[in-house]
Write a protein that holds these residues in place. Structure first.
Motif, short mmCIF file in Angstrom:
data_model
loop_
_atom_site.label_atom_id
_atom_site.label_comp_id
_atom_site.label_asym_id
_atom_site.label_seq_id
_atom_site.Cartn_x
_atom_site.Cartn_y
_atom_site.Cartn_z
N SER A 280 0.82 -1.21 0.00
CA SER A 280 0.00 0.00 0.00
C SER A 280 0.85 1.26 0.00
O SER A 280 0.54 2.25 -0.66
N ARG A 281 1.94 1.24 0.73
CA ARG A 281 2.83 2.40 0.77
C ARG A 281 3.44 2.64 -0.61
O ARG A 281 3.56 3.78 -1.06
N GLU A 282 3.82 1.56 -1.29
CA GLU A 282 4.38 1.68 -2.64
C GLU A 282 3.31 2.21 -3.61
O GLU A 282 3.61 3.03 -4.49
N ALA A 283 2.08 1.75 -3.44
CA ALA A 283 1.00 2.20 -4.32
C ALA A 283 0.72 3.68 -4.11
O ALA A 283 0.45 4.42 -5.07
N PRO B 84 -6.42 -9.26 -4.86
CA PRO B 84 -5.17 -9.62 -5.52
C PRO B 84 -5.32 -10.75 -6.55
O PRO B 84 -4.42 -10.95 -7.37
N SER B 85 -6.45 -11.47 -6.49
CA SER B 85 -6.64 -12.57 -7.44
C SER B 85 -7.12 -12.07 -8.80
O SER B 85 -7.10 -12.82 -9.78
N ARG B 86 -7.57 -10.82 -8.88
CA ARG B 86 -8.03 -10.24 -10.14
C ARG B 86 -6.87 -9.49 -10.79
O ARG B 86 -6.06 -8.85 -10.10
N SER B 87 -6.82 -9.52 -12.09
CA SER B 87 -5.73 -8.82 -12.78
C SER B 87 -5.91 -7.31 -12.69
O SER B 87 -7.05 -6.80 -12.59
N VAL C 280 -5.75 1.18 -8.99
CA VAL C 280 -6.30 -0.17 -8.81
C VAL C 280 -5.45 -1.24 -9.49
O VAL C 280 -5.60 -2.43 -9.21
N ARG C 281 -4.56 -0.82 -10.38
CA ARG C 281 -3.62 -1.78 -10.95
C ARG C 281 -2.56 -2.20 -9.93
O ARG C 281 -1.92 -3.24 -10.08
N SER C 282 -2.38 -1.38 -8.91
CA SER C 282 -1.38 -1.66 -7.88
C SER C 282 -1.90 -2.72 -6.92
O SER C 282 -3.10 -3.03 -6.88
N ARG C 283 -1.00 -3.25 -6.12
CA ARG C 283 -1.37 -4.18 -5.07
C ARG C 283 -1.55 -3.41 -3.76
O ARG C 283 -0.86 -2.41 -3.51
N TRP C 284 -2.47 -3.89 -2.92
CA TRP C 284 -2.82 -3.19 -1.68
C TRP C 284 -2.76 -4.14 -0.49
O TRP C 284 -3.18 -5.29 -0.59
#
Length: 271
Positions: free
Chosen positions: A5-8, A54-57, A85-89
């Protein structure tokens, strides 16, 4: 925020910086649209879960954002949220927190471009001091049962014509949708965003009497040399300090007030 989340969030800020470098982009409109997206994600829990799953592209999630927001907000807002939303959270709420922060950050950028950021910073600080000094006003602005429209109308009455428009929008967003934050926490977060935008720190200075311009300049310069960065002063007048200066930067306090020394002496005598 931690981990992904911090990276996003960092990536979202970079994307916002790039967007707002384009002089054709209406930054105020962008901020207002991000505020609306924040409200949508905060309200729609199932949507938030889908967009942070995370399971969705990332592409599937970006397409979903495009289908939901296209025609409702500008292309710049769609692009910015699609990138998020393309990032991981690490958690679903982190996405909402990030969109909200980027909305406030866009307001800060707009004020900077207009040459009014100093005014906005000072107005936010003064507003916080006024609210903290009035239990009745603070209750009216933070009462959960009070309607959002009533709170927004009160802010408009308090700040309309007296403060920068960006100040009014920031305070209104905070008061009408606090999302678990206290009023003080929200105002402090705005202050930190403004300081980060200009790569400086904010010092809260408490004195018994107002400082002259030359005193402010000397104090700011001394603190700047101490911290290695430009320092913005938020000055609070409190006769109870009896003289001297108290400076707080983050969690660090430099207390040279008479009241502090007297309290230290009292404790020594009692000890």
């Amino acid at each position: 925020m931690i981990g992904a989340s911090r990276e996003a969030l960092a990536a979202g800020r970079q994307n916002l910086d790039s967007l707002t470098d384009d002089t054709s982009v209406d930054v105020v409109k962008l901020a207002e649209e991000l505020t609306a997206v924040t409200a949508l994600l905060d309200r729609e829990v199932s949507l938030r879960r889908v967009l942070t799953d995370p399971s969705r592209s990332g592409q599937d999630k970006a397409q979903l954002v495009g289908s939901l927001l296209a025609g409702q907000v500008s292309g710049e807002t769609v692009d910015l949220v699609s990138g998020l939303v393309r990032s991981r959270w690490s958690g679903g709420r982190d996405l909402v927190d990030t969109v909200e922060e980027l909305s406030a950050y866009a307001e800060i950028i707009a004020a900077e471009k207009a040459g009014t950021l100093d005014d906005v910073e000072d107005e936010l600080f003064r507003f916080g001091r006024i609210v903290s000094g009035s239990h009745e006003l603070r209750s009216a602005l933070t009462e959960p049962k009070a309607g959002k429209a009533d709170k927004a109308a009160l802010i408009a009455k308090l700040l309309g014509g007296r403060a920068n428009a960006a100040t009014g929008r920031l305070v209104t967003a905070l008061v009408t949708n606090p999302r678990g934050r206290s009023l003080e926490q929200g105002l402090e977060s705005y202050s930190k965003l403004a300081a980060a935008r200009r790569d400086r720190v904010v010092a809260r200075v408490t004195t018994a009497v107002p400082l002259s311009d030359s005193q402010k300049e000397r104090l700011s310069g001394a603190l700047g040399r101490l911290y290695g960065r430009q320092v913005h002063l938020n000055i609070d007048i409190d006769p109870q300090v009896r003289g001297g200066v108290r400076v707080q930067i983050g969690d660090e306090i430099i207390d040279g007030t008479v009241s502090s020394r007297l309290e230290g002496a009292r404790q020594a005598l009692e000890g």
